[in-house]
Design an enzyme around this catalytic site. Structure first.
Site, PDB file in Angstrom:
ATOM      1  N   ASP A  20     -21.578 -52.776  41.773  1.00  0.00           N
ATOM      2  CA  ASP A  20     -22.179 -52.249  42.690  1.00  0.00           C
ATOM      3  C   ASP A  20     -21.007 -51.177  43.287  1.00  0.00           C
ATOM      4  O   ASP A  20     -20.015 -51.541  43.380  1.00  0.00           O
ATOM      5  CB  ASP A  20     -22.965 -53.236  43.657  1.00  0.00           C
ATOM      6  CG  ASP A  20     -24.224 -52.648  44.423  1.00  0.00           C
ATOM      7  OD1 ASP A  20     -24.099 -51.376  44.318  1.00  0.00           O
ATOM      8  OD2 ASP A  20     -25.109 -53.342  44.765  1.00  0.00           O
TER       9      ASP A  20
HETATM   10  C1  NOJ Z   1     -26.144 -50.371  46.289  1.00  0.00           C
HETATM   11  C2  NOJ Z   1     -27.272 -50.986  46.262  1.00  0.00           C
HETATM   12  O1  NOJ Z   1     -26.763 -52.423  45.982  1.00  0.00           O
HETATM   13  C3  NOJ Z   1     -27.459 -50.867  44.344  1.00  0.00           C
HETATM   14  O2  NOJ Z   1     -28.736 -51.470  44.216  1.00  0.00           O
HETATM   15  C4  NOJ Z   1     -27.665 -49.349  44.172  1.00  0.00           C
HETATM   16  O3  NOJ Z   1     -28.034 -49.094  43.043  1.00  0.00           O
HETATM   17  C5  NOJ Z   1     -26.252 -48.634  44.385  1.00  0.00           C
HETATM   18  N1  NOJ Z   1     -25.833 -48.777  45.809  1.00  0.00           N
HETATM   19  C6  NOJ Z   1     -26.272 -47.316  43.995  1.00  0.00           C
HETATM   20  O4  NOJ Z   1     -26.787 -46.446  45.053  1.00  0.00           O
END
Ligand code: NOJ
Length: 749
Positions: A288
């Site tokens: 993430d």
């Molecule tokens: C953080 C989020 O937790 C995740 O779900 C998302 O896909 C990413 N950022 C990218 O935006």
């Protein structure tokens, strides 16, 4: 000397090539991947594992991010994928840069396409309330079609985290509290996004996220630690991820949280043992946003380099906007802290997907401006958002048939901060927020009433509702009306990432607005219909008790106003069921239907010494699976093909479902099972089957479910999977707290 070195290098390359896993099912692709990996320098390999954001942040901006020249890095082959890109123009431009790199390896473009692209569908939790797998798949299909036509290859969806704490803002992004329903929805969404398969021009790679346990964040606060038994993890939190693998999901995203002390991003048990080895997943594993780097703050890695080594060695392939890999991985390989084989395997997973998407044949094949225009303007897409939205709405209460409204009503007083809301109906995670094209509830009601009928709109206050000066006008509006519709709840930005709250009551003084309007309406003998708009279960027991009817409409998307009006006027007979419990109070949280019995369940054990609250019933306000219709259904004639199940046999349970009301309608019939005596205590009931059926009034249909050993199996204390012989209880009903038919059967040794 020189010769020897070259020879050694070739040998090393060859041995690396041989140890590469077989990527995907296609041998020709695997061969191309291996050939390409052999041509790559160490730096180029690291580049494939480096994902950077194009523009627009979806997380904190790091110092590294600010300093790096991303365009130059792409040209130098130091970037493998880019996130948050959403148009043909942008993707073409960036791909042209990648085509200037030495090996011309195309970029992957990723985006959070969560519930629609141009046309916005209900928030995922709302869609889950439809219990309609075709509708959910169709929604993802349309989102994928639009995204792929705009040059996007990869969506970071579906979020398949089980969530049982409505304080957590991301409860909105998932499918609710249940592993069985969540698994079915995970399959539907993956199938919808990926369509007929990668490489089709209307398909995007799906991502099962966040692996794993993210939805169990302590106290509902986003990113918090998660501590749970492995048995619980396997029983409740992992099944939707496994279902996604079985549906062929192309990628996995790990999560921000620690799981039993180990960050998911650096967790080898999750990524290597379970995902790769046990489940045989052969797609990409991505971190993430900066979650590799965050392992330093977790207290699990000493510095960025240490974090990079721990992440890749634990199975993480791509570093999302984290700069832990780009700055350290080449050195770590040279120092032997990360093996060449580990690096090559990670690169191979990424390249395989690029081949499968056809990007090596034509890096611009998803970036066609004419197709983008045609697809984004396809009117059937917008119509689909209305259909899915009305299927997602849950009629929680309908005393004295307050609903449906009649179109000949003289005057409707529509009151509340969300009465004419547009942007809020779209929810969080929109790609192209386009509020002007959203149909508000006011628009929807006006468009549905007969000529000459009036709809007055009075907000009363804004969503935060700190100012009560508009309440008097709202109360006044009641006078001229035959019926009052109150639109209350939360705005688009109350749920989503980093949107945790310690209070999930109706915001500000909305409850007070409700009470003043309700009192005036009831004093004048006028019914009050409460429409709740939110991406999470809210606490609104008092308003629910006093309203004549309650419709939970979630955040319903582009056509939300029409969809709500369709339901309120009965053009669509509501069919949604709660995918998550609505508590009476926050003090009951976490609350879910599949709990363990305790040794002192009430009312079996007297309340004084029972497992009960002193100030509240244990039961929720509305239970998992609850949802009413404008017609009624009878369940009858339960039959089991046998009361004993042995070996690999199947047992068939069947019953009659009868539409006993006056309208056509849909019912979601639910099968629950309980294993009353087991080596590890089992929940009081667990959903193990459901079906959504449509019946004309007066008609019946025989419904059947099959039960086999697998359906009765569970993870034992030692995590082994299997069923235990003995008696099982079977329950069939219209909700988890509305069981209509019951029977027992035996599982033989
Ligand atoms: C953080 C989020 O937790 C995740 O779900 C998302 O896909 C990413 N950022 C990218 O935006």
């Amino acid at each position: 000397m020189k010769r020897t070195l070259t020879f050694l290098a070739v040998l090393a390359a060859l041995s690396t090539a041989c140890s590469l896993p077989a990527y995907g099912a296609d041998a020709a692709i695997a061969a191309r991947v291996q050939a390409l990996v052999q041509q790559m320098t160490l730096e180029e390999k690291v580049g494939q594992l480096n994902q950077v954001v194009a523009s627009g942040l979806t997380g904190p901006e790091s110092a590294e991010s600010k300093n790096v020249d991303k365009r130059a890095a792409i040209k130098a082959g130091q970037v493998g994928s880019v996130l948050t890109v959403k148009s043909v123009r942008e993707t073409r431009e960036l791909q042209q840069l990648a085509m200037q790199s030495r090996l011309k390896i195309p970029l992957l473009f990723a985006l959070d396409v969560i519930h629609g692209f141009k046309n916005v569908f209900p928030v995922p939790l709302g869609e889950a309330a439809s219990w309609d797998m075709q509708a959910i798949e169709h929604s993802a299909r349309i989102a994928a079609t639009e995204a792929a036509a705009s040059g996007v290859h990869w969506t970071f969806a579906p979020m398949v985290d089980i969530a049982r704490d409505p304080r957590w803002g991301r409860v909105m992004e998932g499918a609710g509290e249940d592993a069985f329903l969540g698994s079915a929805i995970a399959r539907a969404r993956v199938k919808g996004f990926q369509g007929k398969g990668l490489g089709q021009l209307d398909s995007v790679m799906a991502t099962a996220k966040h692996f794993a346990g993210y939805g169990a964040a302590l106290a509902g606060r986003d990113y918090q630690a998660v501590d749970m038994s492995l048995q619980q993890l396997h029983e409740v939190y992992l099944p939707p991820f496994k279902a996604a693998v079985e549906a062929g999901v192309a990628s996995f995203m790990n999560s921000f949280n620690t799981l039993n002390g180990i960050p998911a991003t650096g967790n080898a048990m999750l990524q290597k043992d379970i995902l790769r080895q046990q489940w045989g997943f052969d797609g990409i594993i991505i971190s993430d946003w900066q979650s590799v780097a965050e392992m330093v703050r977790h207290g699990f890695a000493a510095d960025l380099g240490d974090a990079a080594a721990r992440a890749i060695n634990a199975g993480n392939n791509i570093d999302m906007e984290g700069y832990a890999y780009s700055g350290n991985l080449a050195r770590l390989v040279r120092e032997g802290k990360v093996s060449q084989g580990t690096l090559d395997a990670a690169v191979g997973y990424v390249l395989t997907k690029k081949f499968e998407l056809g990007l090596f044949d034509d890096p611009y094949r998803y970036s066609d401006a004419a197709r983008e225009q045609a697809v984004l303007n396809d009117p059937s897409h917008r119509a689909a958002t209305r259909d899915v939205a009305r299927k997602s709405m849950v009629l929680l209460k309908n005393d004295n048939d307050a609903l449906p409204l009649t179109k000949q009503v003289r005057s409707i007083a529509l009151i509340g901060p969300l009465a004419d809301a547009r942007r809020d109906l779209e929810g969080a995670w929109t790609v192209y927020s386009d509020p002007e094209h959203v149909v508000s509830l006011a628009d929807g009601l006006r468009g549905h009433v007969a000529k000459g009928s009036r709809v007055t709109v009075t907000q009363g206050c804004d969503i935060a509702c700190t100012d009560t000066r508009g309440f008097a006008a709202a109360v006044k509006a009641v006078r001229a009306a035959d019926v009052v519709v109150l639109a209350l709840g939360e705005g688009f930005d109350y749920t989503g990432e980093a949107r945790s709250y310690t209070s999930i009551d109706l915001p500000g003084r909305q409850a007070q607005l409700f009470e003043q309007v309700r009192a005036a309406a009831h004093a004048a003998g006028k019914p009050v219909v409460l429409v709740m708009l939110a991406g999470r279960p809210l606490i609104f027991a008092d308003a629910a008790a006093k309203a004549d009817a309650v419709l939970y409409a979630w955040l319903p998307g582009t056509e939300g106003g029409n969809a709500m009006a369709d339901v309120l006027f009965g053009d669509y007979n509501p069919s949604g069921k709660l995918p998550i419990t609505i508590p009476r109070s926050l003090g009951q949280v976490p609350i879910f239907y599949s709990y363990l019995n305790t040794g002192r369940p009430v009312p079996e054990v007297e309340a004084l010494y029972g497992s009960a609250y002193r100030d509240s019933p244990n039961t929720p306000l509305y239970a998992f699976g609850h949802g009413l219709s404008y017609t009624s259904f009878k369940y009858d004639n339960l039959q089991l093909s046998s009361t004993r199940l042995s070996g690999n046999d199947k047992l068939t349970v069947s019953f009659d479902l009868h539409n006993s009301g006056k309208r056509a309608g849909e019912e979601v019939v639910q099968l629950y099972l309980r294993d009353p005596v087991a080596s590890i205590a089992r929940p009081v009931k667990e959903l193990k089957g459901f079906r959504k059926l449509s019946l004309e009034p007066g008609r019946s249909e025989r419904v059947s479910f099959e039960i086999d050993r697998d359906l009765l199996s569970f993870h034992h204390a030692d995590l082994k999977w299997g069923a235990e012989a003995g008696r099982f209880e079977l329950m069939i009903g219209s909700a988890s707290d509305d069981i209509r038919l019951e029977a027992n059967f035996e599982l033989a040794d």
